[in-house]
Design a protein around this motif. Structure first.
Motif, PDB file in Angstrom:
ATOM      1  N   ILE A  20       2.989  12.297   2.710  1.00  0.00           N
ATOM      2  CA  ILE A  20       2.931  11.680   1.744  1.00  0.00           C
ATOM      3  C   ILE A  20       1.219  11.077   1.704  1.00  0.00           C
ATOM      4  O   ILE A  20       0.468  10.676   0.758  1.00  0.00           O
ATOM      5  N   PHE A  21       1.125   9.887   2.926  1.00  0.00           N
ATOM      6  CA  PHE A  21       0.172   9.807   3.013  1.00  0.00           C
ATOM      7  C   PHE A  21      -1.344  10.746   3.129  1.00  0.00           C
ATOM      8  O   PHE A  21      -2.157  10.103   2.930  1.00  0.00           O
ATOM      9  N   LEU A  22      -1.012  11.837   3.373  1.00  0.00           N
ATOM     10  CA  LEU A  22      -1.924  12.705   4.072  1.00  0.00           C
ATOM     11  C   LEU A  22      -2.546  13.282   1.972  1.00  0.00           C
ATOM     12  O   LEU A  22      -3.375  13.489   2.104  1.00  0.00           O
ATOM     13  N   VAL A  23      -1.249  13.866   1.722  1.00  0.00           N
ATOM     14  CA  VAL A  23      -1.592  14.229   0.469  1.00  0.00           C
ATOM     15  C   VAL A  23      -2.360  13.287  -0.751  1.00  0.00           C
ATOM     16  O   VAL A  23      -2.648  13.882  -1.824  1.00  0.00           O
ATOM     17  N   THR A  24      -2.000  12.576  -0.869  1.00  0.00           N
ATOM     18  CA  THR A  24      -2.440  10.900  -1.520  1.00  0.00           C
ATOM     19  C   THR A  24      -3.778  10.846  -1.580  1.00  0.00           C
ATOM     20  O   THR A  24      -4.701   9.553  -1.733  1.00  0.00           O
ATOM     21  N   ALA A  86      13.856   4.272   2.405  1.00  0.00           N
ATOM     22  CA  ALA A  86      13.678   4.669   1.319  1.00  0.00           C
ATOM     23  C   ALA A  86      12.745   3.945   0.625  1.00  0.00           C
ATOM     24  O   ALA A  86      12.030   3.785  -0.060  1.00  0.00           O
ATOM     25  N   ALA A  87      13.336   2.234   0.123  1.00  0.00           N
ATOM     26  CA  ALA A  87      12.054   1.541   0.016  1.00  0.00           C
ATOM     27  C   ALA A  87      10.937   1.321   0.190  1.00  0.00           C
ATOM     28  O   ALA A  87      10.271   0.772  -0.323  1.00  0.00           O
ATOM     29  N   LEU A  88      10.817   1.625   2.082  1.00  0.00           N
ATOM     30  CA  LEU A  88       9.507   1.859   2.399  1.00  0.00           C
ATOM     31  C   LEU A  88       8.877   2.910   1.703  1.00  0.00           C
ATOM     32  O   LEU A  88       7.800   2.947   1.381  1.00  0.00           O
ATOM     33  N   ALA A  89       9.671   4.034   1.286  1.00  0.00           N
ATOM     34  CA  ALA A  89       9.217   5.148   1.172  1.00  0.00           C
ATOM     35  C   ALA A  89       8.306   4.629  -0.081  1.00  0.00           C
ATOM     36  O   ALA A  89       6.871   5.264  -0.649  1.00  0.00           O
ATOM     37  N   ALA A  90       9.462   4.579  -0.941  1.00  0.00           N
ATOM     38  CA  ALA A  90       9.025   4.143  -2.270  1.00  0.00           C
ATOM     39  C   ALA A  90       7.523   2.780  -2.193  1.00  0.00           C
ATOM     40  O   ALA A  90       6.322   3.368  -3.132  1.00  0.00           O
ATOM     41  N   ILE A  91       7.118   2.181  -1.502  1.00  0.00           N
ATOM     42  CA  ILE A  91       5.984   1.410  -1.883  1.00  0.00           C
ATOM     43  C   ILE A  91       4.877   2.159  -1.004  1.00  0.00           C
ATOM     44  O   ILE A  91       4.011   1.727  -1.787  1.00  0.00           O
ATOM     45  N   LEU A  92       5.275   3.173   0.403  1.00  0.00           N
ATOM     46  CA  LEU A  92       4.128   3.721   0.631  1.00  0.00           C
ATOM     47  C   LEU A  92       3.697   4.235  -0.357  1.00  0.00           C
ATOM     48  O   LEU A  92       2.230   4.084  -0.935  1.00  0.00           O
ATOM     49  N   MET A  94       3.153   4.014  -3.901  1.00  0.00           N
ATOM     50  CA  MET A  94       3.322   3.132  -4.722  1.00  0.00           C
ATOM     51  C   MET A  94       1.921   2.901  -4.099  1.00  0.00           C
ATOM     52  O   MET A  94       0.620   2.396  -5.420  1.00  0.00           O
ATOM     53  N   VAL A  95       1.790   2.435  -3.184  1.00  0.00           N
ATOM     54  CA  VAL A  95       0.507   1.744  -2.815  1.00  0.00           C
ATOM     55  C   VAL A  95      -0.502   2.960  -2.608  1.00  0.00           C
ATOM     56  O   VAL A  95      -1.712   2.404  -2.760  1.00  0.00           O
ATOM     57  N   ARG A  96      -0.520   3.816  -2.224  1.00  0.00           N
ATOM     58  CA  ARG A  96      -1.046   4.980  -2.296  1.00  0.00           C
ATOM     59  C   ARG A  96      -1.894   5.435  -3.624  1.00  0.00           C
ATOM     60  O   ARG A  96      -2.744   6.162  -3.657  1.00  0.00           O
ATOM     61  N   VAL A  97      -0.474   5.805  -4.222  1.00  0.00           N
ATOM     62  CA  VAL A  97      -0.932   6.098  -5.678  1.00  0.00           C
ATOM     63  C   VAL A  97      -1.726   5.167  -7.328  1.00  0.00           C
ATOM     64  O   VAL A  97      -2.871   6.057  -7.621  1.00  0.00           O
ATOM     65  N   GLY A  98      -1.114   3.977  -6.890  1.00  0.00           N
ATOM     66  CA  GLY A  98      -1.306   3.088  -7.922  1.00  0.00           C
ATOM     67  C   GLY A  98      -2.515   2.016  -7.143  1.00  0.00           C
ATOM     68  O   GLY A  98      -3.203   1.725  -7.488  1.00  0.00           O
TER      69      GLY A  98
END
Length: 98
Positions: A20-24, A86-92, A94-98
């Protein structure tokens, strides 16, 4: 066997978070950082290479994986950890995309 499943789920979780970190990542962000005279968003990217779709699919897989861990784990610590991860992944995401 439970240790193997827990460790493998954690390894898959970490790999999906890295994915997720790399593709966004914006592929032109390095250019904008190196030369401040180039305004952000000045390069036209017709392919929309933001990686939002792949990141969303990875986030869905993370949610599914953590739901499986939550449902099949008898220990409250691992259930709490599944919700937290799961919450940490959702936050990451949202930070990367939004």
């Amino acid at each position: 066997m439970r240790i193997f499943l827990r460790l493998s789920s954690l390894v898959i979780y970490v790999l999906l978070l890295l994915f997720i970190f790399l593709v966004t990542e914006d592929k032109y962000s390095l250019i904008y950082n190196l030369d401040p005279s180039i305004p952000d968003g000045s390069f036209i990217d017709n392919s929309d290479g933001s990686g939002k779709e792949l990141g969303a699919v990875s986030l869905g897989v993370i949610f599914l994986l953590q739901a499986i861990v939550f449902c099949f784990s008898p220990d409250k610590k691992w259930r709490g950890a599944a919700v937290l991860l799961a919450a940490l992944a959702a936050i990451l995401y949202m930070v990367r995309v939004g």
